[in-house]
Design an enzyme around this catalytic site. Structure first.
Site, PDB file in Angstrom:
ATOM      1  N   LYS A  69       0.812  -1.228   0.000  1.00 52.50           N
ATOM      2  CA  LYS A  69       0.000   0.000   0.000  1.00 52.50           C
ATOM      3  C   LYS A  69       0.849   1.284   0.000  1.00 52.50           C
ATOM      4  O   LYS A  69       0.421   2.302  -0.534  1.00 52.50           O
ATOM      5  CB  LYS A  69      -0.912   0.024   1.235  1.00 52.50           C
ATOM      6  CG  LYS A  69      -2.097  -0.901   1.130  1.00 52.50           C
ATOM      7  CD  LYS A  69      -3.021  -0.698   2.320  1.00 52.50           C
ATOM      8  CE  LYS A  69      -4.180  -1.647   2.294  1.00 52.50           C
ATOM      9  NZ  LYS A  69      -5.151  -1.384   3.369  1.00 52.50           N
ATOM     10  N   ASP A 105     -10.024   2.946   2.046  1.00 49.89           N
ATOM     11  CA  ASP A 105     -10.160   2.438   3.428  1.00 49.89           C
ATOM     12  C   ASP A 105     -10.845   3.487   4.297  1.00 49.89           C
ATOM     13  O   ASP A 105     -11.681   3.165   5.141  1.00 49.89           O
ATOM     14  CB  ASP A 105      -8.779   2.109   4.019  1.00 49.89           C
ATOM     15  CG  ASP A 105      -8.240   0.779   3.501  1.00 49.89           C
ATOM     16  OD1 ASP A 105      -9.048  -0.104   3.155  1.00 49.89           O
ATOM     17  OD2 ASP A 105      -7.003   0.633   3.440  1.00 49.89           O
TER      18      ASP A 105
HETATM   19  P1  NAP Z   1       0.001  -1.909  10.908  1.00 45.29           P
HETATM   20  O1  NAP Z   1       0.264  -0.810   9.961  1.00 45.29           O
HETATM   21  O2  NAP Z   1       1.018  -2.980  11.110  1.00 45.29           O
HETATM   22  O3  NAP Z   1      -0.306  -1.230  12.352  1.00 45.29           O
HETATM   23  C1  NAP Z   1      -0.608  -2.012  13.492  1.00 45.29           C
HETATM   24  C2  NAP Z   1      -0.793  -1.094  14.699  1.00 45.29           C
HETATM   25  O4  NAP Z   1      -1.224  -1.919  15.779  1.00 45.29           O
HETATM   26  C3  NAP Z   1       0.470  -0.384  15.144  1.00 45.29           C
HETATM   27  O5  NAP Z   1       0.133   0.911  15.577  1.00 45.29           O
HETATM   28  C4  NAP Z   1       0.956  -1.245  16.309  1.00 45.29           C
HETATM   29  O6  NAP Z   1       1.613  -0.495  17.340  1.00 45.29           O
HETATM   30  C5  NAP Z   1      -0.328  -1.768  16.873  1.00 45.29           C
HETATM   31  N1  NAP Z   1      -0.143  -3.072  17.530  1.00 45.29           N
HETATM   32  C6  NAP Z   1       0.237  -4.233  16.934  1.00 45.29           C
HETATM   33  N2  NAP Z   1       0.290  -5.227  17.850  1.00 45.29           N
HETATM   34  C7  NAP Z   1      -0.046  -4.663  19.041  1.00 45.29           C
HETATM   35  C8  NAP Z   1      -0.156  -5.179  20.371  1.00 45.29           C
HETATM   36  N3  NAP Z   1       0.069  -6.461  20.651  1.00 45.29           N
HETATM   37  N4  NAP Z   1      -0.509  -4.307  21.353  1.00 45.29           N
HETATM   38  C9  NAP Z   1      -0.766  -2.993  21.080  1.00 45.29           C
HETATM   39  N5  NAP Z   1      -0.667  -2.462  19.854  1.00 45.29           N
HETATM   40  C10 NAP Z   1      -0.317  -3.283  18.844  1.00 45.29           C
HETATM   41  O7  NAP Z   1      -1.348  -2.697  10.529  1.00 45.29           O
HETATM   42  P2  NAP Z   1      -2.645  -2.087   9.762  1.00 45.29           P
HETATM   43  O8  NAP Z   1      -2.468  -2.215   8.303  1.00 45.29           O
HETATM   44  O9  NAP Z   1      -2.955  -0.778  10.356  1.00 45.29           O
HETATM   45  O10 NAP Z   1      -3.753  -3.174  10.172  1.00 45.29           O
HETATM   46  C11 NAP Z   1      -4.189  -3.271  11.495  1.00 45.29           C
HETATM   47  C12 NAP Z   1      -5.531  -3.978  11.596  1.00 45.29           C
HETATM   48  O11 NAP Z   1      -6.498  -3.288  10.842  1.00 45.29           O
HETATM   49  C13 NAP Z   1      -5.532  -5.419  11.095  1.00 45.29           C
HETATM   50  O12 NAP Z   1      -5.931  -6.212  12.172  1.00 45.29           O
HETATM   51  C14 NAP Z   1      -6.584  -5.481  10.016  1.00 45.29           C
HETATM   52  O13 NAP Z   1      -7.470  -6.570  10.248  1.00 45.29           O
HETATM   53  C15 NAP Z   1      -7.360  -4.201  10.213  1.00 45.29           C
HETATM   54  N6  NAP Z   1      -7.811  -3.633   8.912  1.00 45.29           N
HETATM   55  C16 NAP Z   1      -9.101  -3.764   8.586  1.00 45.29           C
HETATM   56  C17 NAP Z   1      -9.578  -3.230   7.404  1.00 45.29           C
HETATM   57  C18 NAP Z   1     -11.026  -3.384   7.050  1.00 45.29           C
HETATM   58  O14 NAP Z   1     -11.419  -3.029   5.936  1.00 45.29           O
HETATM   59  N7  NAP Z   1     -11.860  -3.843   7.947  1.00 45.29           N
HETATM   60  C19 NAP Z   1      -8.717  -2.532   6.536  1.00 45.29           C
HETATM   61  C20 NAP Z   1      -7.372  -2.415   6.912  1.00 45.29           C
HETATM   62  C21 NAP Z   1      -6.936  -2.986   8.100  1.00 45.29           C
HETATM   63  P3  NAP Z   1       3.180  -0.110  17.291  1.00 45.29           P
HETATM   64  O15 NAP Z   1       3.242   1.177  16.525  1.00 45.29           O
HETATM   65  O16 NAP Z   1       3.544   0.029  18.716  1.00 45.29           O
HETATM   66  O17 NAP Z   1       3.875  -1.243  16.593  1.00 45.29           O
END
Ligand code: NAP
Length: 273
Positions: A69, A105
């Site tokens: 992305k 999104d």
């Molecule tokens: P990402 O860029 O990797 O970001 C993940 C975030 O979660 C980071 O801020 C990270 O914090 C935090 N995190 C990860 N593990 C954690 C833990 N154990 N405790 C506390 N904080 C934690 O991922 P993303 O692309 O944003 O995706 C995240 C979620 O969004 C996924 O689960 C996905 O299912 C969902 N999503 C859904 C849709 C939809 O259409 N429904 C679309 C996109 C994404 P740090 O900065 O501290 O690492």
């Protein structure tokens, strides 16, 4: 479905991509509207070659998912304003050989929230500061909400809050924060870790509305607690379907059959988790 020499090709690029619900919902939409097109899933690790292929073969549009992305941006001819702010593209439109980048999104999240709750003038606490958080946060600001970013890595949360002209708070302060909405954009509670929740039942009661961007499972532990506490609940599937519907409209100029797409995706998630 009739495939002939006029059939147009669309697809999703990501790695991994085999879990994606997008081929199901997009092909359903093409068939429902009688559009002569197919949508396939492409597991892509070599992004520049894949995009050269898109141009060379005249692939009409792409959905873009993890891990491409952000990296895709330099390869595109134009990026729309919200995608630039968010710093990520999840949709490509091939307009006569020009690859245009968009982000749906944020549209998906906002439509899912508007369906059940209020946005303008309300404060939302966003858990996380990654790609999903950025899309949700810029969307909320665009729609006139106040935003507080709460991230495990406080510095990253503060940096996003600064870009948004919003507030940031350390994770440990969560029990003291009261607001209209709470949105989880972290993977906490996602299958198979379904017994986990980013906040406990006491914290949930500080919010009128709780949204989880996770859609596997459909009802996360967080949403289960929120439902018990009487909060308005928004699950991640609606966001997913609405972002897909917005992609379909960007590609075809037509309104997607949202209810049918939602039902089909729900069927898969209920049966296969
Ligand atoms: P990402 O860029 O990797 O970001 C993940 C975030 O979660 C980071 O801020 C990270 O914090 C935090 N995190 C990860 N593990 C954690 C833990 N154990 N405790 C506390 N904080 C934690 O991922 P993303 O692309 O944003 O995706 C995240 C979620 O969004 C996924 O689960 C996905 O299912 C969902 N999503 C859904 C849709 C939809 O259409 N429904 C679309 C996109 C994404 P740090 O900065 O501290 O690492």
């Amino acid at each position: 479905m009739k495939i002939d020499a006029f059939t147009q090709l669309y697809g999703i690029i990501g790695h991994p991509v085999k879990h994606s619900l997008s081929p199901l919902i997009q092909n359903l939409a093409f068939t429902h509207l009688g559009i002569n097109a197919v949508y396939l899933a492409f597991d892509v690790t070599d992004l520049p070659s894949a995009l050269a292929g898109v141009r060379a073969l005249g692939i009409k549009g792409l959905s873009v998912t993890i891990p491409h992305k952000i990296n895709i941006i330099p390869f595109l001819d134009n990026i729309d304003e919200m995608a630039q702010k968010i710093g990520a593209v999840n949709t490509v439109v091939n307009q006569d050989g020009h690859l245009l980048g968009f982000n749906t999104d944020w549209t998906g999240a906002i439509l899912a929230l508007k369906e059940k709750g209020e946005i303008k003038g309300k404060r939302y606490v966003i858990l996380g500061a990654g790609g999903a958080a950025r899309a949700v946060a810029f969307g909320l600001k665009q729609e006139g909400a106040e935003v507080t970013i709460v991230n495990r890595t406080y510095e990253k949360g503060k940096a996003l809050a600064k870009e948004l002209n919003a507030e940031a708070s350390p994770w440990d302060n969560l029990p003291e924060i009261k607001a209209y909405g709470l949105i989880n954009t972290t993977p906490i509670g996602m299958w198979p870790e379904i017994r986990h929740t980013p906040v406990d039942e006491k914290v949930v009661t500080n919010f009128a509305l709780v949204m989880d961007t996770i859609y596997r499972p459909l009802e996360t532990k967080l949403l289960h607690l929120a439902k018990k506490a009487g909060c308005i609940c928004v699950n991640g599937l609606n966001m997913l379907i609405y972002q897909g519907a917005a992609q379909f409209t960007l590609w075809t100029g037509k309104k997607a059959p949202v209810e049918k797409m939602l039902k089909a995706a729900e069927g898969v998630l209920v049966n296969n988790g």
